[in-house]
Design a protein around this motif. Sequence first.
Motif, short mmCIF file in Angstrom:
data_model
loop_
_atom_site.label_atom_id
_atom_site.label_comp_id
_atom_site.label_asym_id
_atom_site.label_seq_id
_atom_site.Cartn_x
_atom_site.Cartn_y
_atom_site.Cartn_z
N ARG A 205 7.15 29.02 31.88
CA ARG A 205 6.11 29.07 30.85
C ARG A 205 6.42 28.07 29.73
O ARG A 205 5.53 27.33 29.27
CB ARG A 205 6.00 30.49 30.26
N TRP A 206 7.67 28.04 29.30
CA TRP A 206 8.07 27.13 28.24
C TRP A 206 7.87 25.67 28.67
O TRP A 206 7.38 24.84 27.88
CB TRP A 206 9.53 27.39 27.88
N ILE A 207 8.21 25.36 29.90
CA ILE A 207 8.02 23.99 30.42
C ILE A 207 6.55 23.62 30.38
O ILE A 207 6.17 22.54 29.92
CB ILE A 207 8.60 23.86 31.83
N HIS A 208 5.70 24.53 30.84
CA HIS A 208 4.27 24.22 30.90
C HIS A 208 3.63 24.13 29.51
O HIS A 208 2.70 23.34 29.29
CB HIS A 208 3.55 25.28 31.74
N GLU A 209 4.15 24.91 28.56
CA GLU A 209 3.60 24.86 27.21
C GLU A 209 4.06 23.61 26.47
O GLU A 209 3.32 23.04 25.67
CB GLU A 209 4.01 26.11 26.42
N ASN A 210 5.27 23.15 26.74
CA ASN A 210 5.83 22.02 26.01
C ASN A 210 5.58 20.68 26.69
O ASN A 210 5.61 19.64 26.02
CB ASN A 210 7.34 22.22 25.80
N PHE A 211 5.32 20.72 28.00
CA PHE A 211 5.07 19.49 28.75
C PHE A 211 3.84 19.68 29.65
O PHE A 211 3.92 19.55 30.87
CB PHE A 211 6.31 19.11 29.57
N PRO A 212 2.70 20.01 29.05
CA PRO A 212 1.53 20.39 29.85
C PRO A 212 0.99 19.27 30.74
O PRO A 212 0.41 19.54 31.80
CB PRO A 212 0.50 20.80 28.79
N ASP A 213 1.18 18.04 30.32
CA ASP A 213 0.64 16.92 31.09
C ASP A 213 1.66 16.29 32.03
O ASP A 213 1.28 15.59 32.97
CB ASP A 213 0.09 15.85 30.14
N SER A 214 2.94 16.52 31.77
CA SER A 214 3.96 15.80 32.54
C SER A 214 4.83 16.70 33.42
O SER A 214 5.43 16.21 34.38
CB SER A 214 4.87 14.99 31.61
N GLY A 215 4.92 18.00 33.12
CA GLY A 215 5.87 18.84 33.84
C GLY A 215 5.25 20.01 34.58
O GLY A 215 4.41 20.72 34.03
N VAL A 216 5.68 20.22 35.82
CA VAL A 216 5.28 21.41 36.57
C VAL A 216 6.54 22.11 37.07
O VAL A 216 7.43 21.49 37.65
CB VAL A 216 4.34 21.07 37.75
N ALA A 217 6.63 23.40 36.79
CA ALA A 217 7.76 24.22 37.24
C ALA A 217 7.25 25.25 38.23
O ALA A 217 6.40 26.08 37.89
CB ALA A 217 8.43 24.90 36.04
#
Length: 260
Positions: A205-217
């Motif tokens: 969730r933190w990854i998607h909130e902080n890197f919404p355009d560049s990161g997928v976990a």
Amino acid sequence: MTDQIWRLHMGSGPLIATAVHDGHDVREEVAEHLLLNDSGRLREEDPFTGEWTQAAPTRVLGTRSRFEVDLNRPCGSAVYRTPEDAWGLQVWKDNPPPDMFTRSLAEYDAFYSAMQSLFQEFSRQYGRFIVFDLHSYNHRRQGPDGPPADPEGNPQVNIGTGTMNRERWAPVVDTFIETLRSFDFQGGTLDVRENVKFFGGNWPRWIHENFPDSGVAIAIEFKKFFMDEWTGEPDRDCVETIGEALRFTAPAVLDALKKI
């Protein structure tokens, strides 16, 4: 920092594998207050997930037990204070001093700060990146001689996508699921299903909130069919084959990332 609660192995390319619940150690002051024994802690941790991070060039491994601090929960619930926080388990033999929890949460903050810097660099260097968020889960909670949980609601591999923009990342996620299902797993195929048992925790969730355009976990939870969850004894062939299956997915998933 000599006492940091994670290990980072840097590699090249936009694929990262993490095992934030792989750790079992606790610092001395935490051990002094623990009531829960080693085997009780191990049962709720995710042993062998650290080995599986070798599917990716860059690897992040938690080195401490989730009973010291849980890196997959929000900061406000990252330390287990009551049995309700920890599957009904009595974790502490007394009331630990608040300073102990404060020090645990300082380590939690340091981890997330380091990951912020790491993923910023991955975003800058590669444009987009993928995280394999590796976990495992219990399915024999009625005891070592009790029946396993119903497979209908407990797939061998649960893929949690509840915290991401599923439509944006569909090419990557769908490719991962399809490729994992197609792997020859000891003469059969893995039961891989999405959002049946888990939807993904705070870390993705933190990854998607902080890197919404560049990161997928992708939260990847393996049922503990590869080990005895009560004794901790692994089926080594099965553990290694899971690692092979994850490595098998990497080329196709990275190719799918290029098309987004």
